[in-house]
Structure formats: structure tokens, C-alpha cells
Design a protein around this motif. Sequence first.
Motif, PDB file in Angstrom:
ATOM      1  N   CYS A   1      -0.891  10.984   0.137  1.00  0.00           N
ATOM      2  CA  CYS A   1      -2.305  10.710  -0.150  1.00  0.00           C
ATOM      3  C   CYS A   1      -3.224  11.516   0.758  1.00  0.00           C
ATOM      4  CB  CYS A   1      -2.592   9.227   0.002  1.00  0.00           C
ATOM      5  SG  CYS A   1      -1.637   8.179  -1.120  1.00  0.00           S
ATOM      6  N   ASP A   2      -2.656  12.210   1.749  1.00  0.00           N
ATOM      7  CA  ASP A   2      -3.406  13.121   2.606  1.00  0.00           C
ATOM      8  C   ASP A   2      -2.414  14.118   3.188  1.00  0.00           C
ATOM      9  OD1 ASP A   2      -2.853  12.377   5.717  1.00  0.00           O
ATOM     10  OD2 ASP A   2      -2.688  10.603   4.445  1.00  0.00           O
TER      11      ASP A   2
ATOM     12  N   GLN B   1       5.866   3.523   7.182  1.00  0.00           N
ATOM     13  CA  GLN B   1       5.364   3.119   5.868  1.00  0.00           C
ATOM     14  C   GLN B   1       6.497   2.846   4.881  1.00  0.00           C
ATOM     15  OE1 GLN B   1       1.650   5.507   4.697  1.00  0.00           O
ATOM     16  NE2 GLN B   1       2.375   6.622   6.486  1.00  0.00           N
TER      17      GLN B   1
ATOM     18  N   SER C   1      -1.351  10.901  -6.483  1.00  0.00           N
ATOM     19  CA  SER C   1      -1.322  11.378  -5.091  1.00  0.00           C
ATOM     20  C   SER C   1      -1.579  12.884  -5.136  1.00  0.00           C
ATOM     21  CB  SER C   1       0.028  11.060  -4.449  1.00  0.00           C
ATOM     22  OG  SER C   1       0.259   9.665  -4.435  1.00  0.00           O
TER      23      SER C   1
ATOM     24  N   PRO D   1       0.795  -1.238   0.000  1.00  0.00           N
ATOM     25  CA  PRO D   1       0.000   0.000   0.000  1.00  0.00           C
ATOM     26  C   PRO D   1       0.824   1.283   0.000  1.00  0.00           C
ATOM     27  CG  PRO D   1      -0.171  -1.146   2.121  1.00  0.00           C
ATOM     28  CD  PRO D   1       0.464  -2.092   1.158  1.00  0.00           C
ATOM     29  N   SER D   2       2.099   1.202   0.343  1.00  0.00           N
ATOM     30  CA  SER D   2       2.940   2.405   0.338  1.00  0.00           C
ATOM     31  C   SER D   2       3.901   2.435  -0.850  1.00  0.00           C
ATOM     32  CB  SER D   2       3.724   2.528   1.656  1.00  0.00           C
ATOM     33  OG  SER D   2       2.848   2.888   2.713  1.00  0.00           O
TER      34      SER D   2
ATOM     35  N   CYS E   1       0.178  13.014   6.228  1.00  0.00           N
ATOM     36  CA  CYS E   1       1.121  11.906   6.007  1.00  0.00           C
ATOM     37  C   CYS E   1       0.652  10.599   6.651  1.00  0.00           C
ATOM     38  CB  CYS E   1       2.512  12.253   6.519  1.00  0.00           C
ATOM     39  SG  CYS E   1       3.275  13.665   5.708  1.00  0.00           S
ATOM     40  N   ARG E   2      -0.656  10.426   6.777  1.00  0.00           N
ATOM     41  CA  ARG E   2      -1.156   9.151   7.290  1.00  0.00           C
ATOM     42  C   ARG E   2      -1.014   8.051   6.248  1.00  0.00           C
ATOM     43  NH1 ARG E   2      -4.731  12.950   9.444  1.00  0.00           N
ATOM     44  NH2 ARG E   2      -4.738  12.983  11.727  1.00  0.00           N
ATOM     45  N   TRP E   3      -0.937   8.458   4.977  1.00  0.00           N
ATOM     46  CA  TRP E   3      -0.733   7.481   3.902  1.00  0.00           C
ATOM     47  C   TRP E   3       0.197   8.102   2.871  1.00  0.00           C
ATOM     48  CZ3 TRP E   3      -5.087   5.154   0.296  1.00  0.00           C
ATOM     49  CH2 TRP E   3      -4.544   4.079  -0.416  1.00  0.00           C
TER      50      TRP E   3
ATOM     51  N   ARG F   1       5.316   8.157  11.322  1.00  0.00           N
ATOM     52  CA  ARG F   1       4.323   7.526  10.438  1.00  0.00           C
ATOM     53  C   ARG F   1       4.924   7.278   9.062  1.00  0.00           C
ATOM     54  NH1 ARG F   1       0.535  11.094  12.853  1.00  0.00           N
ATOM     55  NH2 ARG F   1       0.586  12.526  11.082  1.00  0.00           N
TER      56      ARG F   1
ATOM     57  N   LYS G   1       3.194   7.195  -0.348  1.00  0.00           N
ATOM     58  CA  LYS G   1       3.572   6.176  -1.326  1.00  0.00           C
ATOM     59  C   LYS G   1       4.942   6.489  -1.908  1.00  0.00           C
ATOM     60  CE  LYS G   1      -1.058   4.773  -2.938  1.00  0.00           C
ATOM     61  NZ  LYS G   1      -0.896   3.301  -2.870  1.00  0.00           N
TER      62      LYS G   1
END
Length: 374
Positions: free
Chosen positions: A158-159, A132, A106, A83-84, A162-164, A128, A166
Motif C-alpha cells: 500500500c506504500d 503485519q 494496492s 488491516p493486513s 512496506c509500512r502497510w 515491519r 496486505k
Amino acid sequence: MTAATKLLDEMCHLTAQSLITMDTSEHFKVIKLLGEGSYGKVVLAVHRKRGTPMALKFFPRESTSLFSFLREYNLSLSFCTHPSLTRALGIAYFTQSHYIFAQQASLFGDLYDVITPEVGMEEDCCQRVVSQLCGALTHLHSLGFVHRDLKPENIFLCDSACRWVKLGDFGMVKARGTRVPEVWYSSPYCTPEAEVARGNKDSWSSVNDGGFKEDEHNKKTRVWGSVEPSTDSWALGVLTYAMLTGSHPWAETADDCRSYLKYREWFERCNGPSDELEVWAEPQSQILQDAADTSKAAPVAPQFACFTQLACSFFQSLLDPRPQLRGRPEDAMCFLGGDWMREERTVRMEKERKKSSQTGAIRCMKEMEGRGQR
């Protein structure tokens, strides 16, 4: 060569036979430019029929080999399942001037945009991201690939918090064990083992396809090295430092760089220059216990004085000057969760972030007032 690297080569040959030509404007509505560099450019686009937002990556045909294009595309499409990792979307084509493939978009920029110079970013946000990236790199390494270009510009958000994130841009990816010409460059991200090539004339004809031309003189002086995951570990350590401080620990990894030499002196005081295998034979639990025990800490290098002993151990694991003993991304995970920044540093950085945020808000208001007057 692993099964994954063999399969990637086979997929490239198959894809070459089915690659089609298309008119970009006929199938996509281009929204804006997301980034550009020596590789080409990336634009945000919307598929006209599906309405799906995606990023289109353009590679100039005059400077990109078909095989290198297909290799990056197929790697992203079939092997970046973590996912990352940024994944391709199954759309690849060419025009008269470019090779193009579509990938996940992104929409919040890249990591470089959220690292405030000389300030950095919040510690929990940094951890975080590190968590990832450790997962993404571990996945690539397990398949036999090494990224070789880990830096803020290649980590996409992706937000906004930086919770998600890539990891993307796989143009420099090589199979582990591949023999390549060693190239030293003036950067904190360049590994210390590459310094043996310092002063050599660089004569790459194409970074994209890995080819190079050399004269008789360069054949005598060129140094060859093996592609290893330890390269990514070093870059992860430098990147983490940049995220926490908004600066780099040294200008370059060279014996005449004062800040790097200070780090080497500290590292050797902590780990000892003799019997490397004995030093690193300690179980991970013992390393963590020592990290929490400040009485065992040697006088720290000046640029690392703002960190706790736990964070210092994290950095010394990834930034081990000895590549064969350098910590792996999966090992770095055990240093997450505790405090990395000393309390006094955290308080000062928070004040600087607020000041930076207020300055930005004032500048934005002045710009809006200026537009209103016009």
C-alpha cells in the motif's frame, strides 16, 4: 469445523442466488493489468460512477467452479477484516466468459518487486512486513482458516516503504482439519512433512475447486494429510529468509538436498532429537534469554551464519521440521525489535544495495537518452 467456516458455506449458497451478469466496460474503466496466473488475471480499474479505484479479479468460467469463486469472494468480503488482509468490495458478477469480483487495489505492486535478488531488503522494512503478516495469519487461523499460499507475489504493498502491506489471494484457503491429498513439490516453501508424497503422480483436475481424478494405481499410493496452520508458519519462515537475503535457504525440503540437510543437522544439535515435548516445554521468556546468550549457540548452518542468535531462534521456531511443534505466527512476534543481521553482513548488504541502486539509475538514464535520440 468452526462457526466461521460453516457461515462461509452458507454465504456461498446465498450469494449464488443473487449473482448478476454485467458488462465490465459499461461500469468500469480498465487502467492496466496488475497480474495474471493460473487462476486468471487482476486488472486495475476505476468505477465509472463513483470514481473509486479497485482491482478486478477475473476467473475463467471454463476452469473455475462457481462455488470456489464464491468461496474466495465471500471469504475476502466478510472474514478478511484485519488491516493486513486484502478485502473484497461487495461487487461480484459474471460475464459470458468470466466470474469477476472487485477488491481493494494496492497501487505499489507486490513484495516480489522490492526484494533485490541476492541482496534482499532492509532489516527494519522486513520486520515491519513480518509483524503485519503475523497479525494477518493469526486472524485467519483464529477463524479456522489456513492460507496455504504465502509467498512474495501474494503480499501487496500500500506504500513503497512496506509500512502497510496486505496478504491476498485466498484461492488456496482451506478450513483447518480438512483432509486433502498431500502433494510434494520442489520448492523451499513445501513443508518437510509433505515429502511422504514425493514421487506420487499428481492428478488434480482443478486446483480451484479442490477436485481431482485418480486411477486405480493412484488410489493405492495417494497420501492424505490434514490442513494445519503449521503450513503457514513454515512459509512465513522461508519468506522472511528471502526478504533478508534475496535468496532461499534451500532449493527444496528433501532428504537429498544438501543445504536442507545442513539445516536439519544444525536444528537437531540445537534442539535434540529426543523427547520433543520436553524441549518445547520451556517458557517463551527462557527461549528469548537463550537466544540472547551466544555462548549457548551450536555451530550454525552455513546459510544462517549471517544472522544473530535472536534471528536464528526465530527461524528455528517457524522452520521446525516437526509440524506439531512448529511455532505459530503470534509466537514469532516476540522475536521482533532486536537485531537480526550481524553487523558485518549489514554493512556489506548496504554497499550492495547502493551499488544495485546506482546501476539501476544508470540503466534508466541510458534508456531515456536512447529515447531522446530516437
